[in-house]
Design a protein around this motif. Structure first.
Motif, PDB file in Angstrom:
ATOM      1  N   VAL A   4      -2.926  -0.407   4.339  1.00  0.00           N
ATOM      2  CA  VAL A   4      -3.205  -1.155   3.118  1.00  0.00           C
ATOM      3  C   VAL A   4      -4.578  -0.758   2.602  1.00  0.00           C
ATOM      4  O   VAL A   4      -5.486  -0.447   3.373  1.00  0.00           O
ATOM      5  CB  VAL A   4      -3.128  -2.689   3.315  1.00  0.00           C
ATOM      6  CG1 VAL A   4      -1.712  -3.120   3.660  1.00  0.00           C
ATOM      7  CG2 VAL A   4      -4.091  -3.186   4.355  1.00  0.00           C
ATOM      8  N   VAL A   5      -4.692  -0.745   1.274  1.00  0.00           N
ATOM      9  CA  VAL A   5      -5.947  -0.417   0.605  1.00  0.00           C
ATOM     10  C   VAL A   5      -6.413  -1.645  -0.150  1.00  0.00           C
ATOM     11  O   VAL A   5      -5.628  -2.301  -0.839  1.00  0.00           O
ATOM     12  CB  VAL A   5      -5.753   0.777  -0.363  1.00  0.00           C
ATOM     13  CG1 VAL A   5      -6.970   0.951  -1.264  1.00  0.00           C
ATOM     14  CG2 VAL A   5      -5.471   2.046   0.415  1.00  0.00           C
ATOM     15  N   LYS A   6      -7.685  -1.954   0.005  1.00  0.00           N
ATOM     16  CA  LYS A   6      -8.315  -3.048  -0.736  1.00  0.00           C
ATOM     17  C   LYS A   6      -9.416  -2.438  -1.582  1.00  0.00           C
ATOM     18  O   LYS A   6     -10.285  -1.714  -1.075  1.00  0.00           O
ATOM     19  CB  LYS A   6      -8.915  -4.084   0.222  1.00  0.00           C
ATOM     20  CG  LYS A   6      -7.902  -4.701   1.161  1.00  0.00           C
ATOM     21  CD  LYS A   6      -6.869  -5.519   0.426  1.00  0.00           C
ATOM     22  CE  LYS A   6      -5.891  -6.163   1.392  1.00  0.00           C
ATOM     23  NZ  LYS A   6      -4.982  -7.096   0.727  1.00  0.00           N
ATOM     24  N   ILE A   7      -9.383  -2.715  -2.876  1.00  0.00           N
ATOM     25  CA  ILE A   7     -10.415  -2.225  -3.782  1.00  0.00           C
ATOM     26  C   ILE A   7     -11.087  -3.429  -4.413  1.00  0.00           C
ATOM     27  O   ILE A   7     -10.449  -4.203  -5.130  1.00  0.00           O
ATOM     28  CB  ILE A   7      -9.828  -1.296  -4.865  1.00  0.00           C
ATOM     29  CG1 ILE A   7      -9.161  -0.087  -4.204  1.00  0.00           C
ATOM     30  CG2 ILE A   7     -10.931  -0.866  -5.843  1.00  0.00           C
ATOM     31  CD1 ILE A   7      -8.438   0.835  -5.160  1.00  0.00           C
ATOM     32  N   TRP A  58      -7.087  -0.046   5.558  1.00  0.00           N
ATOM     33  CA  TRP A  58      -6.872  -0.776   6.809  1.00  0.00           C
ATOM     34  C   TRP A  58      -5.500  -0.456   7.378  1.00  0.00           C
ATOM     35  O   TRP A  58      -4.557  -0.191   6.636  1.00  0.00           O
ATOM     36  CB  TRP A  58      -6.964  -2.285   6.552  1.00  0.00           C
ATOM     37  CG  TRP A  58      -8.307  -2.669   6.049  1.00  0.00           C
ATOM     38  CD1 TRP A  58      -8.740  -2.640   4.750  1.00  0.00           C
ATOM     39  CD2 TRP A  58      -9.427  -3.073   6.822  1.00  0.00           C
ATOM     40  NE1 TRP A  58     -10.059  -3.023   4.681  1.00  0.00           N
ATOM     41  CE2 TRP A  58     -10.501  -3.291   5.943  1.00  0.00           C
ATOM     42  CE3 TRP A  58      -9.612  -3.288   8.181  1.00  0.00           C
ATOM     43  CZ2 TRP A  58     -11.750  -3.712   6.373  1.00  0.00           C
ATOM     44  CZ3 TRP A  58     -10.856  -3.709   8.614  1.00  0.00           C
ATOM     45  CH2 TRP A  58     -11.909  -3.920   7.711  1.00  0.00           C
ATOM     46  N   ARG A  59      -5.385  -0.538   8.689  1.00  0.00           N
ATOM     47  CA  ARG A  59      -4.116  -0.305   9.377  1.00  0.00           C
ATOM     48  C   ARG A  59      -3.069  -1.321   8.927  1.00  0.00           C
ATOM     49  O   ARG A  59      -1.892  -1.004   8.782  1.00  0.00           O
ATOM     50  CB  ARG A  59      -4.345  -0.396  10.886  1.00  0.00           C
ATOM     51  CG  ARG A  59      -3.116  -0.237  11.739  1.00  0.00           C
ATOM     52  CD  ARG A  59      -3.454  -0.328  13.216  1.00  0.00           C
ATOM     53  NE  ARG A  59      -4.201  -1.557  13.504  1.00  0.00           N
ATOM     54  CZ  ARG A  59      -5.039  -1.692  14.533  1.00  0.00           C
ATOM     55  NH1 ARG A  59      -5.254  -0.695  15.371  1.00  0.00           N
ATOM     56  NH2 ARG A  59      -5.672  -2.827  14.733  1.00  0.00           N
ATOM     57  N   SER A  60      -3.497  -2.576   8.673  1.00  0.00           N
ATOM     58  CA  SER A  60      -2.554  -3.629   8.278  1.00  0.00           C
ATOM     59  C   SER A  60      -3.287  -4.721   7.494  1.00  0.00           C
ATOM     60  O   SER A  60      -4.515  -4.830   7.547  1.00  0.00           O
ATOM     61  CB  SER A  60      -1.906  -4.251   9.517  1.00  0.00           C
ATOM     62  OG  SER A  60      -2.871  -4.997  10.243  1.00  0.00           O
ATOM     63  N   PHE A  98      -3.238  -2.804  -2.327  1.00  0.00           N
ATOM     64  CA  PHE A  98      -2.207  -1.777  -2.436  1.00  0.00           C
ATOM     65  C   PHE A  98      -1.679  -1.439  -1.052  1.00  0.00           C
ATOM     66  O   PHE A  98      -2.374  -1.598  -0.056  1.00  0.00           O
ATOM     67  CB  PHE A  98      -2.774  -0.480  -3.042  1.00  0.00           C
ATOM     68  CG  PHE A  98      -3.323  -0.642  -4.420  1.00  0.00           C
ATOM     69  CD1 PHE A  98      -2.526  -0.426  -5.529  1.00  0.00           C
ATOM     70  CD2 PHE A  98      -4.649  -1.004  -4.615  1.00  0.00           C
ATOM     71  CE1 PHE A  98      -3.037  -0.574  -6.810  1.00  0.00           C
ATOM     72  CE2 PHE A  98      -5.169  -1.148  -5.893  1.00  0.00           C
ATOM     73  CZ  PHE A  98      -4.361  -0.927  -6.996  1.00  0.00           C
ATOM     74  N   GLU A  99      -0.439  -0.915  -0.994  1.00  0.00           N
ATOM     75  CA  GLU A  99       0.099  -0.288   0.200  1.00  0.00           C
ATOM     76  C   GLU A  99       0.098   1.211  -0.027  1.00  0.00           C
ATOM     77  O   GLU A  99       0.386   1.673  -1.138  1.00  0.00           O
ATOM     78  CB  GLU A  99       1.531  -0.744   0.485  1.00  0.00           C
ATOM     79  CG  GLU A  99       1.645  -2.140   1.007  1.00  0.00           C
ATOM     80  CD  GLU A  99       3.075  -2.508   1.375  1.00  0.00           C
ATOM     81  OE1 GLU A  99       4.020  -1.805   0.940  1.00  0.00           O
ATOM     82  OE2 GLU A  99       3.236  -3.491   2.095  1.00  0.00           O
ATOM     83  N   VAL A 100      -0.227   1.990   1.004  1.00  0.00           N
ATOM     84  CA  VAL A 100      -0.194   3.437   0.894  1.00  0.00           C
ATOM     85  C   VAL A 100       1.260   3.875   1.044  1.00  0.00           C
ATOM     86  O   VAL A 100       1.871   3.635   2.086  1.00  0.00           O
ATOM     87  CB  VAL A 100      -1.084   4.098   1.972  1.00  0.00           C
ATOM     88  CG1 VAL A 100      -0.973   5.610   1.915  1.00  0.00           C
ATOM     89  CG2 VAL A 100      -2.531   3.647   1.801  1.00  0.00           C
ATOM     90  N   VAL A 101       1.811   4.518   0.012  1.00  0.00           N
ATOM     91  CA  VAL A 101       3.189   4.995   0.087  1.00  0.00           C
ATOM     92  C   VAL A 101       3.262   6.525   0.166  1.00  0.00           C
ATOM     93  O   VAL A 101       4.271   7.064   0.591  1.00  0.00           O
ATOM     94  CB  VAL A 101       4.055   4.475  -1.098  1.00  0.00           C
ATOM     95  CG1 VAL A 101       4.261   2.983  -0.975  1.00  0.00           C
ATOM     96  CG2 VAL A 101       3.447   4.830  -2.424  1.00  0.00           C
TER      97      VAL A 101
END
Length: 109
Positions: A4-7, A58-60, A98-101
């Protein structure tokens, strides 16, 4: 499970940019030791905006939440010796998630 990405989108007036960057520099190492942490970048605007982006991966979601409730919360409450007199460098803040896809890295030759 995707990362997961946090901005964190920070509105920073021109006169506060140096203050913000110094504060981030002085906290170096605090997030890097957190379980599940994968990446950090502080992105300075180049032109046409007063918005900084604080990018973390982050991993999760659970790892991010654990950091928010533990080390990050403690660091912001501590804030340093001048914390009571110190005003925030940013005038506004929004958190994007966001989730990394998909991802790519340079090919190793």
């Amino acid at each position: 499970m995707p990362s997961v990405v946090k901005i964190n989108v920070l509105t920073v007036p021109e006169e506060q940019r140096e203050v913000l960057e110094k504060r981030f520099a002085s906290r170096a190492g605090t997030v890097e030791n957190s379980d599940g942490f994968e990446w950090f970048e502080l992105l300075r605007p180049v032109e046409g905006t007063d918005t900084y982006l604080v990018y973390t991966r982050w991993r999760s979601e659970e790892d991010f939440q654990a950091w928010m409730e533990g080390p990050m919360k403690a660091a912001h409450q501590r804030g340093g010796e001048d914390a009571p007199q110190r005003k925030p460098a940013a005038s506004g803040s929004t958190l994007w998630s966001f989730e990394v896809v998909q991802q790519a890295a340079p090919k190793q030759g």
